[in-house]
Design a protein around this motif. Structure first.
Motif, PDB file in Angstrom:
ATOM      1  N   HIS A 156       0.856  -1.065  -0.121  1.00 18.93           N
ATOM      2  CA  HIS A 156      -0.051   0.078   0.046  1.00 18.93           C
ATOM      3  C   HIS A 156       0.900   1.358  -0.070  1.00 18.93           C
ATOM      4  O   HIS A 156       1.777   1.321   0.761  1.00 18.93           O
ATOM      5  CB  HIS A 156      -0.962   0.082   1.234  1.00 18.93           C
ATOM      6  N   LEU A 157       0.501   2.164  -0.773  1.00 17.10           N
ATOM      7  CA  LEU A 157       1.371   3.413  -0.676  1.00 17.10           C
ATOM      8  C   LEU A 157       0.411   4.636  -0.434  1.00 17.10           C
ATOM      9  O   LEU A 157      -0.539   4.694  -1.042  1.00 17.10           O
ATOM     10  CB  LEU A 157       1.993   3.679  -2.313  1.00 17.10           C
ATOM     11  N   LEU A 158       1.074   5.544   0.002  1.00 16.87           N
ATOM     12  CA  LEU A 158       0.454   6.881   0.331  1.00 16.87           C
ATOM     13  C   LEU A 158       1.021   7.797  -0.857  1.00 16.87           C
ATOM     14  O   LEU A 158       2.546   8.166  -0.658  1.00 16.87           O
ATOM     15  CB  LEU A 158       0.534   7.404   1.441  1.00 16.87           C
ATOM     16  N   ILE A 159       0.593   8.451  -1.410  1.00 20.30           N
ATOM     17  CA  ILE A 159       1.116   9.443  -2.510  1.00 20.30           C
ATOM     18  C   ILE A 159       0.504  10.830  -2.418  1.00 20.30           C
ATOM     19  O   ILE A 159      -0.801  11.067  -2.111  1.00 20.30           O
ATOM     20  CB  ILE A 159       0.587   8.974  -3.915  1.00 20.30           C
ATOM     21  N   GLN A 160       1.362  11.697  -1.869  1.00 16.06           N
ATOM     22  CA  GLN A 160       0.808  13.118  -1.478  1.00 16.06           C
ATOM     23  C   GLN A 160       0.893  13.836  -2.749  1.00 16.06           C
ATOM     24  O   GLN A 160       1.484  13.885  -3.703  1.00 16.06           O
ATOM     25  CB  GLN A 160       1.963  13.798  -0.724  1.00 16.06           C
ATOM     26  N   GLY A 161      -0.535  14.336  -2.801  1.00  9.54           N
ATOM     27  CA  GLY A 161      -1.022  15.366  -4.076  1.00  9.54           C
ATOM     28  C   GLY A 161      -1.284  16.577  -3.584  1.00  9.54           C
ATOM     29  O   GLY A 161      -1.016  16.952  -2.490  1.00  9.54           O
TER      30      GLY A 161
END
Lengths: 127, 171
Positions: A59-64
């Motif tokens: 699982h990845l958290l991608i900051q947008g």
């Protein structure tokens, strides 16, 4: 009644070759070509661009722009699971599996593009 | 000054005019897919090549491509290049077939083989010049199927024309 003209041996050979060639074409270009399973994905956001292999479940958290988009990877497929955007089109895109597939969250400016190792990306270009 | 013309010149002019007319009429017909059309002008080329030999077929085909494109305003455009490559492909096949030993093949064989030669040459040039992508190959089976069908048709018509030509009623 239409009367067929007489044919020679050469005619028959030509017809046979033509039919053989045609079946080969259908076989090669319509049935044998499977969709290319994607091997890695390029995830891009305003802050980073990263390449992830699809065989590692994670699982990845991608900051947008708006906040964090969460991305799930599972044996050769990838999807958005959470997104701070309003319409959640990115989540509704569902699992991506094939090279060339693409999903994006425009409000959050996060996108996922799938590739295989041959670099096959587009189905066709027309202009 | 008057240019001396021989019997062959007149024959070429007449038949080329016929081929050009067919070519232009045919270009007005709607097509389900770009690249698919009956190729009825090829009837003339086949008949001529079988009756008078392939050099005359080259004349008819060449004149058709050049004059046809001038009349339609596509001269030296990509359309023209595709048209020319198709004509070259189909002529190469016709020349090859005319050297077959024995009884050789009839108009049916010429029709089918030259239609497929036409479509393959055209496809190859289109692939090299315009869109080099494997996705384009998926349309090839359809094009060759159409070539086979229309090739049978033009071959059949050509054989009927030759039959009439040989018939004593015309002599």
């Amino acid at each position: 009644m239409i009367q067929l003209p007489p044919t020679t041996l050469a005619d028959k050979i030509i017809l046979l070759l033509a039919l053989g060639f045609l079946s080969w074409l259908y076989w090669t270009y319509w049935f044998k070509t499977s969709h290319n399973q994607a091997e890695y994905a390029i995830i891009s956001s305003p802050y980073q661009t990263k390449r992830v292999e699809l065989y590692i479940p994670q699982h990845l958290l991608i900051q947008g722009r708006l906040g964090n988009s969460r991305v799930e990877i599972q044996s050769g497929k990838i999807r958005f699971t959470h997104s701070p955007c309003r319409n959640k089109y990115c989540i509704h895109s569902g699992w991506l599996t094939t090279s060339g597939e693409f999903a994006a969250c425009l409000p959050n400016q996060v996108s996922i593009q799938l590739y295989d190792h041959q670099g096959n990306l587009l189905d066709a270009v027309s202009y | 000054m008057q240019i001396q013309t021989c019997r062959d010149d007149h024959r070429i002019a007449w038949l080329a005019a016929l081929a050009i007319t067919i070519h232009i009429v045919e270009s007005a017909l709607p097509s389900p897919l770009p690249g698919i059309k009956p190729g009825l002008a090829n009837v003339i080329v086949i008949v001529v090549a079988m009756r008078f030999g392939w050099p005359m077929g080259i004349w008819i085909s060449g004149l058709r491509v050049i004059a046809g494109s001038l009349l339609m305003g596509t001269f030296l455009s990509p359309t023209f290049i595709l048209s020319l490559s198709g004509a070259v492909g189909s002529l190469l096949v016709i020349i090859g077939l005319s050297y077959l030993p024995g009884r050789g093949c009839t108009a049916i064989g010429y029709g089918v083989a030259s239609a497929i030669g036409h479509v393959l040459a055209q496809f190859w040039v289109a692939y090299q010049m315009f869109i080099q992508h494997e996705g384009l190959l998926r349309i090839l089976p359809i094009l060759v199927t159409a070539a086979l069908g229309f090739g049978l048709m033009t071959g059949f018509i050509a054989s009927k024309v030759l039959e009439q030509w040989e018939s004593p009623a015309l002599k």
